[in-house]
Design an enzyme around this catalytic site. Structure first.
Site, PDB file in Angstrom:
ATOM      1  N   GLY A 292     -28.511  -6.847  14.706  1.00 24.63           N
ATOM      2  CA  GLY A 292     -27.678  -7.742  13.904  1.00 24.63           C
ATOM      3  C   GLY A 292     -28.231  -9.146  13.757  1.00 24.63           C
TER       4      GLY A 292
ATOM      5  NE  ARG B 295     -32.689  -1.310   9.354  1.00 19.35           N
ATOM      6  CZ  ARG B 295     -31.443  -1.563   9.011  1.00 19.35           C
ATOM      7  NH1 ARG B 295     -30.997  -1.182   7.826  1.00 19.35           N
ATOM      8  NH2 ARG B 295     -30.634  -2.191   9.840  1.00 19.35           N
TER       9      ARG B 295
ATOM     10  CE  LYS C  97     -13.345  -9.864  11.780  1.00 20.80           C
ATOM     11  NZ  LYS C  97     -13.391  -8.554  11.132  1.00 20.80           N
TER      12      LYS C  97
ATOM     13  N   GLY D 282     -24.693  -1.832  15.299  1.00 24.18           N
ATOM     14  CA  GLY D 282     -23.494  -1.050  15.655  1.00 24.18           C
ATOM     15  C   GLY D 282     -23.793  -0.045  16.750  1.00 24.18           C
TER      16      GLY D 282
END
Ligand code: AMP
Length: 399
Positions: free
Chosen positions: A356, A36, A205, A379
């Site tokens: 992710g 990053r 999910k 996200g």
């Protein structure tokens, strides 16, 4: 409307506050993965090379500000000083000063004493309780330290915090090169995809991905659903799912998606199932309508790999988020590996991974080069693909 980018600003001699994503994995005082930091370098280098005084700020880890003793512990664990050490190693020619403060005289003096082309990195933005609440006083204070604001922390733009939304509402703003690249690829997939556009969604999910599935069913030509989410869809079709991951309260939504999606929605036709998640002893491949009681779906099966691979052929745009199975466990990674490989090998295809687990899978498996873009914000990229406005992007000035 396109957003201003760092090259649209006159930065020579100016104090430029840059929101970077230095939320890096670390153990003790060592940064264990500096990806990053490296990803922020093009913007940082552009600014220093063009004579700006560069003030960097970022969050690192979580600081809850509930129990005082716990807060002190979390602050110690997430001290930005370790990032300063890593940044200095990457920029040996540039003066980098770390300031162990998020406000006050020490920080203000350090900024006022900067020469053009130098860098100041301030302490973790989350040391401030007002950061995550977008406290107006904090945003105005940070803005008062600089002439210009540049946003390059894509992983944080879906959050309306003082450092992402508060500051740019006070001073002229632009996005950095990292965000510009994210918006280019995600924007092309969502707003102007070359067709066929195939979305591949996996992970645990349904509840996390309902809005993405809904939006992509409208936009994409095919939506492939794998991973633990698939079992809620099986249940919606009336099949028994054994002990597989299931979200009972999402069965109705799954039914709606099946009705709306028709043959656009592609589900697994077989599964690798096991008798136990933690200590699987009996592992077998069964069809979608034959999951035995007491067994759980852990991965997509070989017929599904073939089906998904064939549905990907000819795709000109692919968006992938989420593994096809419990890929962290040896023996249940085949579906994710096969799908990753199939996408990476598609010719003339703009392929984007939405951050992710799928991003780390592609990198660890050595397929990163096969993708057009791997998003740095899980996200944020999901919210973008949901069609939502990202507050940290919306606030930046238009061109
Ligand atoms: P997400 O963060 O929603 O992308 O989910 C990633 C997680 O989903 C990974 O940790 C996978 O192990 C998990 N996962 C994928 N497939 C399954 C499955 N069939 N059963 C349980 N967990 C799964």
């Amino acid at each position: 409307m396109a957003k201003k980018n760092v090259t649209d600003l006159n930065v020579q001699g100016k104090k430029v506050l840059v929101r970077v994503d230095f939320n890096v994995p670390h153990k003790g005082d060592v940064v264990t993965d500096d990806n990053r930091i490296v990803a922020a370098l093009p913007t940082i280098n552009y600014l220093t090379e063009h004579g700006a005084k560069v003030i960097l700020f970022s969050h690192l880890g979580k600081i809850k500000h509930k129990d005082p003793a716990e807060t002190e512990e979390q602050k110690k664990k997430n001290d930005m000083a370790i990032v300063a050490t890593a940044l200095k190693k990457l920029l040996p020619e540039t003066k980098v000063t770390f300031v162990n403060a998020t406000r006050g005289k020490e920080l203000e003096d350090a900024i006022n004493n900067m020469q053009d082309g130098e860098i100041v990195l301030m302490q973790n933005t989350r040391y401030e309780p007002g950061e995550s609440k977008n406290d107006p006083e904090l945003g105005a204070y940070w803005a008062s330290l600089a002439d210009l604001y540049v946003s390059d922390a894509f992983g944080s733009v879906h959050r309306a915090h003082a450092s992402t939304v508060g500051v740019p509402s006070h001073i002229p703003s632009a996005v950095g090169f990292l965000i510009e690249k994210e918006l280019k690829y995600l924007g092309q997939a969502l707003d102007n995809p070359q067709r066929p556009f195939v979305a591949v969604l996996g992970g645990a999910k349904v509840s996390d991905k309902i809005n993405v599935i809904e939006n992509l069913l409208k936009i994409a030509d095919r939506v492939i659903v794998g991973g633990g989410m698939a079992y809620t869809f099986y249940k919606a079709m009336g099949y028994s799912v054994g002990t597989s991951l299931l979200e009972e309260d999402k069965v109705e939504v799954a039914k709606e998606f099946i009705a709306k999606g028709k043959d656009k929605l592609i589900l697994p036709v077989d599964n690798v199932v096991a008798d136990d998640f933690d200590d699987p002893k009996d592992i077998k491949v069964v069809d979608f309508d034959a999951i035995p009681d007491g067994y759980m779906g852990m991965d997509i099966g070989p017929k599904t790999i073939e089906l998904f691979t064939s549905k990907l052929q000819g795709a000109k745009t692919v968006f992938w988020n989420g593994p096809m199975g419990v890929f962290e466990k040896p023996g249940f990674e085949k579906g994710t590996v096969a799908v990753c490989k199939a996408i990476a090998e598609l010719p003339d295809c703009m392929s984007v991974i939405g951050g992710g687990d799928s991003a780390s899978a592609a990198k660890n498996l050595g397929y990163a080069e096969g993708f057009s873009h791997i998003s740095t914000g899980g996200g944020a990229s999901l919210e973008y693909m949901e069609g939502k406005e990202l507050p940290g992007i919306a606030v930046i000035e238009d061109k």
